[in-house]
Design an enzyme around this catalytic site. Sequence first.
Site, PDB file in Angstrom:
ATOM      1  N   ARG A  35       0.811  -1.220   0.000  1.00  0.00           N
ATOM      2  CA  ARG A  35       0.000   0.000   0.000  1.00  0.00           C
ATOM      3  C   ARG A  35       0.846   1.273   0.000  1.00  0.00           C
ATOM      4  O   ARG A  35       0.495   2.268   0.640  1.00  0.00           O
ATOM      5  CB  ARG A  35      -0.960   0.037   1.191  1.00  0.00           C
ATOM      6  N   ARG A  39      -4.092   6.607   0.091  1.00  0.00           N
ATOM      7  CA  ARG A  39      -4.691   7.796   0.698  1.00  0.00           C
ATOM      8  C   ARG A  39      -3.795   8.565   1.659  1.00  0.00           C
ATOM      9  O   ARG A  39      -4.095   9.693   2.007  1.00  0.00           O
ATOM     10  CB  ARG A  39      -5.979   7.396   1.424  1.00  0.00           C
ATOM     11  N   ARG A  48      -7.390  11.150  -6.881  1.00  0.00           N
ATOM     12  CA  ARG A  48      -8.571  10.330  -6.592  1.00  0.00           C
ATOM     13  C   ARG A  48      -9.835  11.169  -6.678  1.00  0.00           C
ATOM     14  O   ARG A  48     -10.864  10.710  -7.162  1.00  0.00           O
ATOM     15  CB  ARG A  48      -8.394   9.737  -5.197  1.00  0.00           C
ATOM     16  N   ASP A  85      -6.449  -3.735  -7.611  1.00  0.00           N
ATOM     17  CA  ASP A  85      -6.984  -4.352  -6.404  1.00  0.00           C
ATOM     18  C   ASP A  85      -7.167  -5.843  -6.638  1.00  0.00           C
ATOM     19  O   ASP A  85      -7.316  -6.279  -7.782  1.00  0.00           O
ATOM     20  CB  ASP A  85      -8.322  -3.726  -6.000  1.00  0.00           C
ATOM     21  N   TYR A 161     -14.368 -12.625   0.102  1.00  0.00           N
ATOM     22  CA  TYR A 161     -15.143 -11.457  -0.346  1.00  0.00           C
ATOM     23  C   TYR A 161     -16.274 -11.880  -1.290  1.00  0.00           C
ATOM     24  O   TYR A 161     -17.369 -11.327  -1.242  1.00  0.00           O
ATOM     25  CB  TYR A 161     -14.234 -10.441  -1.045  1.00  0.00           C
TER      26      TYR A 161
HETATM   27  C1  LIG Z   1      -7.769  -7.599   1.138  1.00  0.00           C
HETATM   28  C2  LIG Z   1      -7.195  -6.725   0.017  1.00  0.00           C
HETATM   29  C3  LIG Z   1      -7.939  -5.812  -0.788  1.00  0.00           C
HETATM   30  N1  LIG Z   1      -7.041  -5.259  -1.677  1.00  0.00           N
HETATM   31  C4  LIG Z   1      -5.776  -5.746  -1.462  1.00  0.00           C
HETATM   32  C5  LIG Z   1      -5.858  -6.714  -0.418  1.00  0.00           C
HETATM   33  C6  LIG Z   1      -4.722  -7.577   0.073  1.00  0.00           C
HETATM   34  C7  LIG Z   1      -3.763  -6.860   0.936  1.00  0.00           C
HETATM   35  C8  LIG Z   1      -4.302  -6.460   2.302  1.00  0.00           C
HETATM   36  O1  LIG Z   1      -4.612  -7.341   3.115  1.00  0.00           O
HETATM   37  O2  LIG Z   1      -4.401  -5.235   2.531  1.00  0.00           O
HETATM   38  C9  LIG Z   1      -4.546  -5.457  -2.208  1.00  0.00           C
HETATM   39  C10 LIG Z   1      -4.321  -4.097  -2.741  1.00  0.00           C
HETATM   40  N2  LIG Z   1      -5.163  -3.025  -2.736  1.00  0.00           N
HETATM   41  C11 LIG Z   1      -4.555  -1.960  -3.339  1.00  0.00           C
HETATM   42  C12 LIG Z   1      -3.279  -2.362  -3.803  1.00  0.00           C
HETATM   43  C13 LIG Z   1      -2.403  -1.478  -4.654  1.00  0.00           C
HETATM   44  C14 LIG Z   1      -0.986  -1.543  -4.579  1.00  0.00           C
HETATM   45  C15 LIG Z   1      -0.325  -1.062  -3.297  1.00  0.00           C
HETATM   46  O3  LIG Z   1      -0.013   0.146  -3.187  1.00  0.00           O
HETATM   47  O4  LIG Z   1      -0.027  -1.912  -2.426  1.00  0.00           O
HETATM   48  C16 LIG Z   1      -3.102  -3.699  -3.393  1.00  0.00           C
HETATM   49  C17 LIG Z   1      -1.904  -4.627  -3.581  1.00  0.00           C
HETATM   50  C18 LIG Z   1      -5.113  -0.621  -3.514  1.00  0.00           C
HETATM   51  C19 LIG Z   1      -6.289  -0.196  -2.731  1.00  0.00           C
HETATM   52  N3  LIG Z   1      -7.431  -0.918  -2.437  1.00  0.00           N
HETATM   53  C20 LIG Z   1      -8.326  -0.123  -1.764  1.00  0.00           C
HETATM   54  C21 LIG Z   1      -7.759   1.175  -1.630  1.00  0.00           C
HETATM   55  C22 LIG Z   1      -8.448   2.389  -0.998  1.00  0.00           C
HETATM   56  C23 LIG Z   1      -9.282   3.002  -2.093  1.00  0.00           C
HETATM   57  C24 LIG Z   1      -9.615   4.460  -1.928  1.00  0.00           C
HETATM   58  O5  LIG Z   1     -10.623   4.740  -1.278  1.00  0.00           O
HETATM   59  O6  LIG Z   1      -8.917   5.304  -2.494  1.00  0.00           O
HETATM   60  C25 LIG Z   1      -6.489   1.135  -2.225  1.00  0.00           C
HETATM   61  C26 LIG Z   1      -5.501   2.272  -2.367  1.00  0.00           C
HETATM   62  C27 LIG Z   1      -9.675  -0.535  -1.325  1.00  0.00           C
HETATM   63  C28 LIG Z   1      -9.809  -1.885  -0.712  1.00  0.00           C
HETATM   64  N4  LIG Z   1      -9.449  -3.064  -1.307  1.00  0.00           N
HETATM   65  C29 LIG Z   1      -9.688  -4.116  -0.458  1.00  0.00           C
HETATM   66  C30 LIG Z   1     -10.274  -3.593   0.720  1.00  0.00           C
HETATM   67  C31 LIG Z   1     -10.697  -4.418   1.924  1.00  0.00           C
HETATM   68  C32 LIG Z   1     -10.376  -2.207   0.548  1.00  0.00           C
HETATM   69  C33 LIG Z   1     -11.048  -1.228   1.489  1.00  0.00           C
HETATM   70  C34 LIG Z   1     -10.180  -0.895   2.649  1.00  0.00           C
HETATM   71  C35 LIG Z   1      -9.476   0.400   2.372  1.00  0.00           C
HETATM   72  O7  LIG Z   1     -10.107   1.298   1.823  1.00  0.00           O
HETATM   73  O8  LIG Z   1      -8.293   0.496   2.737  1.00  0.00           O
HETATM   74  C36 LIG Z   1      -9.396  -5.528  -0.765  1.00  0.00           C
END
Ligand SMILES: Cc1c2[nH]c(c1CCC(=O)O)Cc1[nH]c(c(CCC(=O)O)c1C)Cc1[nH]c(c(CCC(=O)O)c1C)Cc1[nH]c(c(C)c1CCC(=O)O)C2
Length: 354
Positions: A35, A39, A48, A85, A161
């Site tokens: 990540r 944000r 965004r 994602d 999910y």
């Molecule tokens: C379980 C999981 C997800 N997504 C991901 C996982 C596995 C890793 C972990 O356990 O964190 C993986 C992921 N998600 C994202 C990336 C991008 C690359 C990186 O910078 O690591 C990666 C590798 C961007 C994202 N994926 C998400 C965001 C936030 C989106 C936003 O509102 O801008 C980002 C940058 C959204 C997301 N996506 C997911 C959730 C549960 C959420 C909501 C929680 C949150 O908002 O943090 C599913």
Amino acid sequence: MSDQGTAGPEQGETAPFLRALAGETLPTPPIWLMRQAGRYLPEYRELRARAGSFLDLCYTPDFATEVTLQPIRRFGFDAAILFSDILVVPHALGQDVRFVEGEGPRLDPVTTLAEFDRLKPEIDLGFLSPVYETVARVRAALAPETALIGFCGAPYTVATYMVAGRGGDEQAPARLLAYREPDTFQTLIDRLVEASAAHLVAQLQAGAQAVQIFDSWSGDLPPAEFERWSTRPIAAICARVRAKVPGARIIAFARGAGAKFGAFAHAVPADGFGLATAEDRLAARAAAPAGVALQGNVDPLALMAGGPALDAAVDACVRDLSGGPFILNLGHGVRQHTPPEHVAQLVARARRTA
Ligand SMILES: Cc1c2[nH]c(c1CCC(=O)O)Cc1[nH]c(c(CCC(=O)O)c1C)Cc1[nH]c(c(CCC(=O)O)c1C)Cc1[nH]c(c(C)c1CCC(=O)O)C2
């Protein structure tokens, strides 16, 4: 980089991240953070706001390329990770996926064989073509010493999910389905193995130089269920990816594997393994096969705290893991309210020459 490793570079790889994954022990650890885009960065929040929804950002190569590169410009990480994602895979299987502001992902749950059969039998790679376009653009924009990582979710984590339609609740809906109807759950997992492998192959063919498989939720499973739903499907993905892309570099991250880590690392033929925050690093090194890279595992909350606690956390991680192939990372993703200066502090601390 002029650093000399203890083993010669394989396949002419010069990027430190790829050299570590190839089994070299480097004097300074290559660094990237889960990540690392997102944000906590003001430039991400600004883009965004213009992009519309999170998925619009993921599926628009101009935006996704820019967001992937933002943390590289700011911090000079050794690897970029594609901005996307794990839930684009169920999306490309025809499941409805959306991200609700402030709440997280929502999917139309699939829980029966009949519902699975309404999904596409195979992943629609054409639907994901903007993702592969992003990979190619990012690779073209990066310096040779900065590697590009693609990724997918592990079948179990993605299934949690798909079945629940959301995160949370200890993944109870998926676990109940796996106990009540193991054949149905196996069908879903098998489809996700094929879909995930195809998605990783497409990223590697578009220019990703390594891929990470994220199993965020399998750590809670008892050992036998962990072996069936996490270890075996991830091993199967590795085999399928390598059959299409010989020598593909793969990192497996089973978050919270704990005492199950040794068996996992011996059964999964990955080049590197991610360690979650709570893992005992020395025990993990002792349990892992010789020569694999370990990646981790600074506490994301130490990163948020900054100051001497962060320096101490970085130093301890480097001390424990730098005797073998090692990539410095967090134990889980960067938290939303992390000050960007703390990320700069982490990088400077890990790279400082003693
Ligand atoms: C379980 C999981 C997800 N997504 C991901 C996982 C596995 C890793 C972990 O356990 O964190 C993986 C992921 N998600 C994202 C990336 C991008 C690359 C990186 O910078 O690591 C990666 C590798 C961007 C994202 N994926 C998400 C965001 C936030 C989106 C936003 O509102 O801008 C980002 C940058 C959204 C997301 N996506 C997911 C959730 C549960 C959420 C909501 C929680 C949150 O908002 O943090 C599913």
